[in-house]
Design a protein around this motif. Sequence first.
Motif, mmCIF file in Angstrom:
data_model
loop_
_atom_site.group_PDB
_atom_site.id
_atom_site.type_symbol
_atom_site.label_atom_id
_atom_site.label_comp_id
_atom_site.label_asym_id
_atom_site.label_seq_id
_atom_site.Cartn_x
_atom_site.Cartn_y
_atom_site.Cartn_z
ATOM 1 N N MET A 1 47.440 35.890 36.365
ATOM 2 C CA MET A 1 47.727 36.699 35.187
ATOM 3 C C MET A 1 47.871 38.155 35.599
ATOM 4 O O MET A 1 46.999 38.717 36.247
ATOM 5 N N SER A 2 49.002 38.776 35.219
ATOM 6 C CA SER A 2 49.196 40.204 35.430
ATOM 7 C C SER A 2 48.723 40.950 34.194
ATOM 8 O O SER A 2 48.920 40.489 33.068
ATOM 9 N N ILE A 3 48.108 42.116 34.417
ATOM 10 C CA ILE A 3 47.459 42.857 33.327
ATOM 11 C C ILE A 3 47.852 44.326 33.400
ATOM 12 O O ILE A 3 47.986 44.895 34.491
ATOM 13 N N ASP A 4 48.030 44.931 32.225
ATOM 14 C CA ASP A 4 48.173 46.386 32.137
ATOM 15 C C ASP A 4 47.454 46.857 30.884
ATOM 16 O O ASP A 4 47.536 46.201 29.836
ATOM 17 N N ILE A 5 46.731 47.951 30.988
ATOM 18 C CA ILE A 5 46.023 48.486 29.824
ATOM 19 C C ILE A 5 46.425 49.938 29.608
ATOM 20 O O ILE A 5 46.817 50.630 30.547
ATOM 21 N N ALA A 59 39.935 34.058 30.709
ATOM 22 C CA ALA A 59 40.567 34.187 32.034
ATOM 23 C C ALA A 59 40.027 35.377 32.817
ATOM 24 O O ALA A 59 40.001 35.359 34.052
ATOM 25 N N LEU A 60 39.593 36.427 32.097
ATOM 26 C CA LEU A 60 39.089 37.618 32.785
ATOM 27 C C LEU A 60 37.904 37.316 33.686
ATOM 28 O O LEU A 60 37.702 37.978 34.709
ATOM 29 N N SER A 61 37.094 36.346 33.327
ATOM 30 C CA SER A 61 35.929 36.003 34.158
ATOM 31 C C SER A 61 36.068 34.653 34.847
ATOM 32 O O SER A 61 35.139 34.195 35.508
ATOM 33 N N ASP A 62 37.229 34.020 34.701
ATOM 34 C CA ASP A 62 37.456 32.691 35.276
ATOM 35 C C ASP A 62 37.842 32.839 36.749
ATOM 36 O O ASP A 62 38.862 33.436 37.081
ATOM 37 N N SER A 63 37.029 32.273 37.637
ATOM 38 C CA SER A 63 37.270 32.425 39.072
ATOM 39 C C SER A 63 38.522 31.681 39.535
ATOM 40 O O SER A 63 39.009 31.903 40.646
ATOM 41 N N PHE A 64 39.079 30.792 38.686
ATOM 42 C CA PHE A 64 40.298 30.068 39.055
ATOM 43 C C PHE A 64 41.562 30.842 38.672
ATOM 44 O O PHE A 64 42.662 30.408 38.971
ATOM 45 N N VAL A 65 41.380 31.972 37.977
ATOM 46 C CA VAL A 65 42.526 32.804 37.575
ATOM 47 C C VAL A 65 42.505 34.096 38.386
ATOM 48 O O VAL A 65 41.555 34.870 38.299
ATOM 49 N N VAL A 66 43.549 34.317 39.172
ATOM 50 C CA VAL A 66 43.662 35.567 39.916
ATOM 51 C C VAL A 66 44.277 36.618 38.997
ATOM 52 O O VAL A 66 45.321 36.388 38.381
ATOM 53 N N PRO A 87 34.714 39.946 37.673
ATOM 54 C CA PRO A 87 34.321 40.283 39.054
ATOM 55 C C PRO A 87 35.502 40.760 39.898
ATOM 56 O O PRO A 87 36.627 40.268 39.749
ATOM 57 N N ILE A 88 35.243 41.689 40.794
ATOM 58 C CA ILE A 88 36.293 42.276 41.621
ATOM 59 C C ILE A 88 36.912 41.258 42.567
ATOM 60 O O ILE A 88 38.098 41.359 42.913
ATOM 61 N N ASN A 89 36.148 40.234 42.983
ATOM 62 C CA ASN A 89 36.715 39.276 43.944
ATOM 63 C C ASN A 89 37.795 38.387 43.341
ATOM 64 O O ASN A 89 38.433 37.610 44.044
#
Length: 649
Positions: A1-5, A59-66, A87-89
């Motif tokens: 997922m690409s994100i912009d705020i 998705a923001l905290s889902d480790s399967f979503v980059v 998380p940053i990782n």
Amino acid sequence: MSIDIETRSSVDIKKSGAYKYAQSPDFEILLFAWQWENGDAGIADLAGGESIPIRERIALSDSFVVKHAYNAAFEWYCLNQAGYQTPINQWRCTMAHGLYCGYPAGLEVMGKAIGLPQESRKLATGKALIRYFCTPRKPSRTNGNRTWNQPWHDEEKWKLFKEYCARDVATEREILKRLEFFPMPESEWGQWRMDVLMNAYGVRADGELIRGALDIDGISRERLTGEAVALSGLDNPNSTSQLMKWLADNGTEVGDLRKETVGELLKSRQEGNVQRMLEIRQRLGKTSVKKYAAMEAALCGDGRIRGLTQYYGANRTGRWAGRLVQLQNLPRNYIKSLDYARKLAKEGNHDGIQLLYGNAQDTLSQLIRTAFIPSEGNRLVVADFSAIEARVIAWLAGERWVNDVFATHGKIYEATASQMFHVPIEKIVKGNPEYSLRQKGKVATLALGYQGGASALIAMGALQMGIPEEELPDIVARWRKANPRIRDLWYAVEQAAVTALQTAAPQAINGLIFRPEGDLVYGQTFLTVRLPSGRKLFYPKPFLKENQFGRLAVHYYSMGQQTRKWEVSSTYGGKLTENIVQAIARDCLAVTLERIAERGLKVVFHVHDEVILDAPPDVTADQVCALMAEPIPWAPGLILKGAGFESGY
């Protein structure tokens, strides 16, 4: 997922940095745009009362979503500050990836350099919309005494702002699709994450010293300006044109009033008032003192400064760059009584500093480093690689005698002088006439490793060392004769780069691989240099043509240092060698940072080849230096050494 705020805060992000900006009590996220890999896109109008949809929120905290973003450290930190745990990782930064591939920073300029069509780039109206919705307003009768422009104050602009945000996330996605043909090594993503976490942790700063220094600087400037007005009768003695005319009227014609020019004039001892006016000019021009203002602007509520380094800020080598306070050019200090000078500065005691040290501006300049302090109960542990570029180039070239020096006594300046002038190294010691040769060995070692000539010696300070200009060509010739393998390396590197582009075939020399690379989908092209670490250097859009000296040379696109435009640059063997050597030195630092992190220790910032740790009292500089001296797995035979100290600042 690409994100912009899109966000807003009353803190000036350019002066204070993203971390202080996001920590402000009035910080808020206005818009959240996203686009999925499979094409789903959307925007949540948080300022208008909408919420991030449940799928995207999970998705923001889902480790399967980059999660991808342009300058992802900003999105990651802001979202966490706003209560969205992510998380940053799980994050990747498209800007960092672009810098790795040799492209310039900035979404718009990278989009242009990478070849995005015009409609896919940043909307030109974006900056105006950000000023309108994201910058505090000065309350007035005409704007209804409001401090912020809200969506309902101009619904047409707000609609356009949402389109702008959605366009940004689409642009990031388009850039990402092109960069994925040239992946960044996983080890580099680890370095990027370490940099983000280091910047978020920050370094403690001595607010008392910063405020005292600013007070003293204000008093000093006021007094010096008053004295200059009284001496000259000028309305504004800080004006270059006014002062140059006054100097000319008083018998001193000058073409400019740059720092170097004023310094030379002062050495020649001008008459009376002219000498004093030049001294005042020099003191008032001490720009390093402005770093205190930069520190104050970036100082967060908990007494820490965050965001001091930029990963891959120097994308020709991959080295980190300084931000906000600009740590890469901190003045040295020579004051012996640093503790007492700091005490006077904290008290704002201008007269005490002036009386004891004679020059308030210069004293404050020397105290800048000491404004960085450890956390309560800790101390700073500082260590840097000794002569790392000289070690790396000798190792890479196979210059055996230099490697032997570093493997034994380490006196490279004396050994270089011995090789150049055929004098036994035992004679090049203090007290002997031969010791004067050490200066020549030193300046040659520092200046000539990258195909430099007499001008490189001058730039390194040869004339200030007392070496006559007429001797410089002889020093160049002697150094090159003493270092034949390093000299040959320049030409081998240049030939490998040229041949790789001529034949479209990889060329391997000394553990380096030169290769033309590209993709057929978007037409990107690069000359890459694979380093011993596995990391690559990228030279975008390379081609061959004659340079200014009539020689066939590699040309490529880069951001011009003077013009700040994406334009053609040319290079040659010595410059390519410099890039490669500094890149390998950078990779040695990266290995050290990993070793330090594995031991659970905190690096708060690093500068060039130096690391600064905020560490418990039981951690010593010797321990950190030992980590620096450990063999590098991908560089067998490279002998490294660290030197350091522990301090309360």
